[in-house]
Design a protein around this motif. Structure first.
Motif, mmCIF file in Angstrom:
data_model
loop_
_atom_site.group_PDB
_atom_site.id
_atom_site.type_symbol
_atom_site.label_atom_id
_atom_site.label_comp_id
_atom_site.label_asym_id
_atom_site.label_seq_id
_atom_site.Cartn_x
_atom_site.Cartn_y
_atom_site.Cartn_z
ATOM 1 N N ILE A 148 59.422 74.947 36.351
ATOM 2 C CA ILE A 148 58.410 74.861 35.294
ATOM 3 C C ILE A 148 58.801 73.814 34.253
ATOM 4 C CG2 ILE A 148 57.341 76.128 33.379
ATOM 5 C CD1 ILE A 148 57.593 78.665 35.136
ATOM 6 N N ILE A 149 60.073 73.816 33.869
ATOM 7 C CA ILE A 149 60.553 72.899 32.826
ATOM 8 C C ILE A 149 60.646 71.466 33.340
ATOM 9 C CG2 ILE A 149 62.554 72.315 31.396
ATOM 10 C CD1 ILE A 149 63.109 75.302 31.154
ATOM 11 N N GLY A 150 61.076 71.319 34.592
ATOM 12 C CA GLY A 150 61.325 69.996 35.140
ATOM 13 C C GLY A 150 62.743 69.549 34.855
ATOM 14 N N VAL A 151 63.715 70.256 35.445
ATOM 15 C CA VAL A 151 65.124 69.957 35.199
ATOM 16 C C VAL A 151 65.604 68.849 36.126
ATOM 17 C CG1 VAL A 151 67.474 70.891 35.392
ATOM 18 C CG2 VAL A 151 65.693 72.220 34.262
ATOM 19 N N ALA A 152 66.303 67.885 35.543
ATOM 20 C CA ALA A 152 66.914 66.797 36.311
ATOM 21 C C ALA A 152 68.403 67.064 36.431
ATOM 22 C CB ALA A 152 66.673 65.459 35.606
ATOM 23 N N GLY A 153 68.937 66.901 37.635
ATOM 24 C CA GLY A 153 70.355 67.183 37.812
ATOM 25 C C GLY A 153 70.894 66.631 39.111
ATOM 26 N N PRO A 154 72.193 66.780 39.303
ATOM 27 C CA PRO A 154 72.853 66.212 40.484
ATOM 28 C C PRO A 154 72.551 67.000 41.750
ATOM 29 C CG PRO A 154 74.411 67.502 39.218
ATOM 30 C CD PRO A 154 73.127 67.491 38.421
ATOM 31 N N ALA A 155 72.756 66.349 42.880
ATOM 32 C CA ALA A 155 72.558 67.022 44.167
ATOM 33 C C ALA A 155 73.674 68.019 44.437
ATOM 34 C CB ALA A 155 72.494 65.985 45.286
ATOM 35 N N ARG A 156 74.861 67.724 43.921
ATOM 36 C CA ARG A 156 76.002 68.625 44.117
ATOM 37 C C ARG A 156 75.779 69.922 43.343
ATOM 38 N NH1 ARG A 156 81.252 65.638 42.328
ATOM 39 N NH2 ARG A 156 81.911 67.819 42.373
ATOM 40 N N THR A 157 76.292 71.012 43.910
ATOM 41 C CA THR A 157 76.106 72.311 43.262
ATOM 42 C C THR A 157 77.237 72.662 42.314
ATOM 43 O OG1 THR A 157 77.198 73.467 45.090
ATOM 44 C CG2 THR A 157 74.801 73.182 45.224
ATOM 45 N N GLY A 158 78.412 72.082 42.504
ATOM 46 C CA GLY A 158 79.543 72.432 41.662
ATOM 47 C C GLY A 158 79.883 73.906 41.805
ATOM 48 N N GLN A 159 80.189 74.562 40.689
ATOM 49 C CA GLN A 159 80.555 75.975 40.717
ATOM 50 C C GLN A 159 79.361 76.891 40.495
ATOM 51 O OE1 GLN A 159 83.970 76.949 38.310
ATOM 52 N NE2 GLN A 159 84.920 74.970 38.683
ATOM 53 N N LYS A 175 68.055 75.678 46.016
ATOM 54 C CA LYS A 175 67.290 74.445 46.171
ATOM 55 C C LYS A 175 67.849 73.402 45.212
ATOM 56 C CE LYS A 175 62.818 76.511 47.435
ATOM 57 N NZ LYS A 175 61.393 76.651 47.035
ATOM 58 N N PRO A 176 67.662 72.121 45.513
ATOM 59 C CA PRO A 176 68.106 71.088 44.573
ATOM 60 C C PRO A 176 67.310 71.161 43.270
ATOM 61 C CG PRO A 176 67.543 70.153 46.723
ATOM 62 C CD PRO A 176 67.059 71.565 46.726
ATOM 63 N N CYS A 177 67.811 70.505 42.246
ATOM 64 C CA CYS A 177 67.045 70.382 41.001
ATOM 65 C C CYS A 177 65.699 69.727 41.309
ATOM 66 C CB CYS A 177 67.804 69.519 39.992
ATOM 67 S SG CYS A 177 69.248 70.310 39.273
ATOM 68 N N PRO A 178 64.659 70.053 40.570
ATOM 69 C CA PRO A 178 63.344 69.449 40.825
ATOM 70 C C PRO A 178 63.345 67.920 40.712
ATOM 71 C CG PRO A 178 63.137 71.312 39.336
ATOM 72 C CD PRO A 178 64.600 71.060 39.512
ATOM 73 N N LEU A 179 64.245 67.378 39.893
ATOM 74 C CA LEU A 179 64.293 65.932 39.671
ATOM 75 C C LEU A 179 65.723 65.419 39.827
ATOM 76 C CD1 LEU A 179 62.010 65.906 36.521
ATOM 77 C CD2 LEU A 179 61.425 64.902 38.726
ATOM 78 N N PRO A 180 65.889 64.160 40.232
ATOM 79 C CA PRO A 180 67.246 63.610 40.348
ATOM 80 C C PRO A 180 67.902 63.461 38.974
ATOM 81 C CG PRO A 180 65.600 61.885 40.652
ATOM 82 C CD PRO A 180 64.851 63.179 40.593
ATOM 83 N N ALA A 181 69.220 63.413 38.992
ATOM 84 C CA ALA A 181 69.968 63.270 37.748
ATOM 85 C C ALA A 181 69.645 61.944 37.074
ATOM 86 C CB ALA A 181 71.470 63.353 38.037
ATOM 87 N N ASP A 189 58.433 64.522 27.276
ATOM 88 C CA ASP A 189 59.227 64.528 28.507
ATOM 89 C C ASP A 189 60.351 65.555 28.456
ATOM 90 O OD1 ASP A 189 61.817 63.037 27.510
ATOM 91 O OD2 ASP A 189 60.176 61.757 26.883
ATOM 92 N N LYS A 190 60.715 66.026 27.269
ATOM 93 C CA LYS A 190 61.728 67.073 27.164
ATOM 94 C C LYS A 190 61.071 68.418 27.439
ATOM 95 C CE LYS A 190 63.184 68.583 23.217
ATOM 96 N NZ LYS A 190 63.822 68.767 21.902
ATOM 97 N N GLY A 191 61.788 69.316 28.090
ATOM 98 C CA GLY A 191 61.203 70.581 28.511
ATOM 99 C C GLY A 191 61.133 71.631 27.424
ATOM 100 N N SER A 192 60.563 71.291 26.291
ATOM 101 C CA SER A 192 60.394 72.283 25.224
ATOM 102 C C SER A 192 59.253 73.230 25.580
ATOM 103 C CB SER A 192 60.143 71.585 23.879
ATOM 104 O OG SER A 192 59.078 70.669 23.968
ATOM 105 N N VAL A 193 59.246 74.395 24.949
ATOM 106 C CA VAL A 193 58.300 75.456 25.310
ATOM 107 C C VAL A 193 56.846 75.028 25.129
ATOM 108 C CG1 VAL A 193 57.507 77.759 24.617
ATOM 109 C CG2 VAL A 193 59.945 77.323 24.928
ATOM 110 N N ASP A 194 56.575 74.187 24.136
ATOM 111 C CA ASP A 194 55.182 73.819 23.848
ATOM 112 C C ASP A 194 54.528 73.037 24.979
ATOM 113 O OD1 ASP A 194 57.104 71.867 23.103
ATOM 114 O OD2 ASP A 194 55.614 70.792 21.908
ATOM 115 N N VAL A 195 55.297 72.184 25.683
ATOM 116 C CA VAL A 195 54.710 71.354 26.738
ATOM 117 C C VAL A 195 54.944 71.917 28.137
ATOM 118 C CG1 VAL A 195 54.842 69.244 25.364
ATOM 119 C CG2 VAL A 195 56.752 69.844 26.874
ATOM 120 N N THR A 196 55.589 73.072 28.217
ATOM 121 C CA THR A 196 55.851 73.684 29.525
ATOM 122 C C THR A 196 55.167 75.048 29.602
ATOM 123 O OG1 THR A 196 57.981 74.524 28.682
ATOM 124 C CG2 THR A 196 58.019 72.440 29.881
#
Length: 204
Positions: free
Chosen positions: A61-72, A77-83, A136-143
């Motif tokens: 819903i927010i549109g989080v961008a992040g790496p393909a690696r999962t880390g810890q 599923k991958p993040c919705p958007l690339p890092a 473009d930031k995932g604040s509550v008002d636009v999401t």
């Protein structure tokens, strides 16, 4: 003469997410079992696996961008958007970490690295803490609020202050008192979700 920056109380439709920097980190699973693994604090009543599908839903819903690696923090599923790409300073830090044999990964951010869900990608204007002017930031008002309003079943009351929660049958909260420019009002409702942040929630 320099003056220290004091506490800024954010009020507006979107709450404190209007001023957050966009960090969208999942809790480390090990932090949920501090007592079991480290003998301190208390363990969560459920584990990371139960929480993970809800993380995925919110990130979508927010549109989080992040790496393909999962880390810890495992992901189903991958993040919705690339890092986001690394800035020059971040490239230098990554280079230094590599020379020391340290691993690293990009932060997961609630700021769009590509256009998404009718919102533009981040232009790196550095206005996250002042309220993103582009949306473009995932604040509550636009999401969440934008989607709730689109259903036709949501009413937003702005410029109001909730002053009291009302206990009903079986000591369950079933109403609240709020003030606006016209005075004090009581609202009785079947369900209340209290998510007023780290200051307003304990105040109520």
């Amino acid at each position: 003469r320099r003056q220290a920056v004091g506490y800024h109380h954010v009020r507006g439709v979107g709450g404190r997410t209007l001023r957050f920097t966009g960090g969208a980190h999942r809790l480390n699973p090990r932090a949920m079992q501090l007592h079991r693994d480290f003998g301190i604090g208390a363990d969560w009543p459920f584990d990371y696996a139960l929480l993970e599908p809800w993380y995925e839903q919110v990130e979508s819903i927010i549109g989080v961008a992040g790496p393909a690696r999962t880390g810890q923090r495992p992901r189903s599923k991958p993040c919705p958007l690339p890092a986001h790409g690394l800035s020059f300073a971040s490239q230098k830090l990554a280079q230094g970490a590599g020379q020391l044999g340290w691993g690293w990964e990009s932060n997961t951010l609630a700021a769009l690295s590509r256009p998404y869900d009718g919102r533009p990608d981040c232009n790196y204007c550095q206005q996250c803490n002042r309220g993103c002017p582009r949306g473009d930031k995932g604040s509550v008002d636009v999401t969440f609020l934008r989607k709730a309003l689109a259903t036709g079943h949501c009413t937003i009351k702005s410029a109001v202050q909730v002053t009291q929660l009302l206990a009903g049958k079986a000591d369950r909260v079933d109403g609240l008192v709020y003030r606006d420019a016209l005075g004090e009002h009581t609202l009785q409702v079947p369900v209340i979700v209290l998510c007023a942040g780290s200051v307003e929630t304990p105040r109520l």
